[in-house]
Design an enzyme around this catalytic site. Structure first.
Site, mmCIF file in Angstrom:
data_model
loop_
_atom_site.group_PDB
_atom_site.id
_atom_site.type_symbol
_atom_site.label_atom_id
_atom_site.label_comp_id
_atom_site.label_asym_id
_atom_site.label_seq_id
_atom_site.Cartn_x
_atom_site.Cartn_y
_atom_site.Cartn_z
ATOM 1 C CB THR A 144 -0.903 0.054 1.248
ATOM 2 O OG1 THR A 144 -0.071 0.168 2.411
ATOM 3 C CG2 THR A 144 -1.760 -1.177 1.360
ATOM 4 C CB VAL B 60 8.730 -0.313 8.150
ATOM 5 C CG1 VAL B 60 8.774 1.213 8.074
ATOM 6 C CG2 VAL B 60 8.163 -0.761 9.493
ATOM 7 C CE LYS B 61 5.696 0.801 -0.936
ATOM 8 N NZ LYS B 61 4.349 0.733 -1.571
ATOM 9 C CB VAL B 62 11.949 3.130 4.314
ATOM 10 C CG1 VAL B 62 12.798 4.370 4.555
ATOM 11 C CG2 VAL B 62 11.521 2.500 5.636
#
Length: 217
Positions: A27, A87-89
């Site tokens: 997402t 965790v999207k960074v």
């Protein structure tokens, strides 16, 4: 190759899960906004619901911060939502620093907005669980996005990097097939791209013939 669905739409996630081939969900803020999900509490609850629908898959949840300290704090809160949260960074300097911190502290990450092999190398060096090259957006700029998948796959193989290549910004079924050929570990795409893999005119013709012959039995 693993299949992730790139959406925040719960109906689409459920349909993909029911197919029996879904391995995870990605997402981003744009996808959340598209579904009308606003406010911290609502976003957290939405992630929880997604994790319940896909209990055995990795769910990428993107940070909104761009400085190291804030990325770390926001990432810790996202990771606490569910054990399957990744965790999207973003691929920025402080993002790489944060990915290294998350890696050292047992939090899995997805380095997003990757457009070059050099960026992919940095993400792998920092210990990212996934790296997300955006092939569709590269196509939009006049280059062949899938070539980057092959380049990264070759580099990772030669150098022994364990970061998984998550092909993102996939626009169609052919993108999925090309990414599989080039060594992507994961593809993430909308539901319609996955469903398009089902389609072939000869399948439709063959099925119609079988059904017609069955009426004669």
């Amino acid at each position: 190759m693993k299949f992730f669905i790139d959406t925040a739409n719960l109906a689409h996630i459920k349909e993909a899960q029911d197919l029996g081939i879904l391995d995870g969900v990605t997402t981003n803020p744009s996808l959340m906004a598209k579904e009308g999900i606003k406010g911290t509490e609502n976003i957290i609850n939405h992630y929880k619901t997604i994790c319940e629908i896909v209990p055995n898959g990795d769910i990428s949840a993107e940070v909104l911060s761009t400085d190291f300290a804030s990325i770390v704090e926001e990432g810790k809160k996202l990771a606490a939502i569910h054990k399957n949260i990744i965790v999207k960074v973003p691929m920025i300097k402080d993002g790489i620093k944060a990915i290294k911190w998350f890696t050292d502290n047992g939090i899995k990450t997805n380095c997003t907005l990757v457009f070059s092999a050099g960026q992919a190398i940095l993400a792998a060096k920092a210990g990212a669980t996934y790296v997300s090259p955006f092939i569709g957006r590269i196509d939009d700029s006049g280059w062949e996005g899938t070539q980057l998948i092959g380049q990264i796959a070759n580099i990772y193989s030669l150098q022994g990097f364990t970061t998984e290549i998550l092909a993102a910004s996939i626009r169609n079924a052919n993108h999925i097939i090309q990414c599989a050929e080039l060594g992507a570990d994961v593809c993430t795409c909308p539901l319609d791209a996955i469903l398009a893999l089902l389609k072939h005119p000869l399948t439709d013709i063959g099925l119609a013939k079988f059904l017609e012959d069955a009426k004669k039995m």
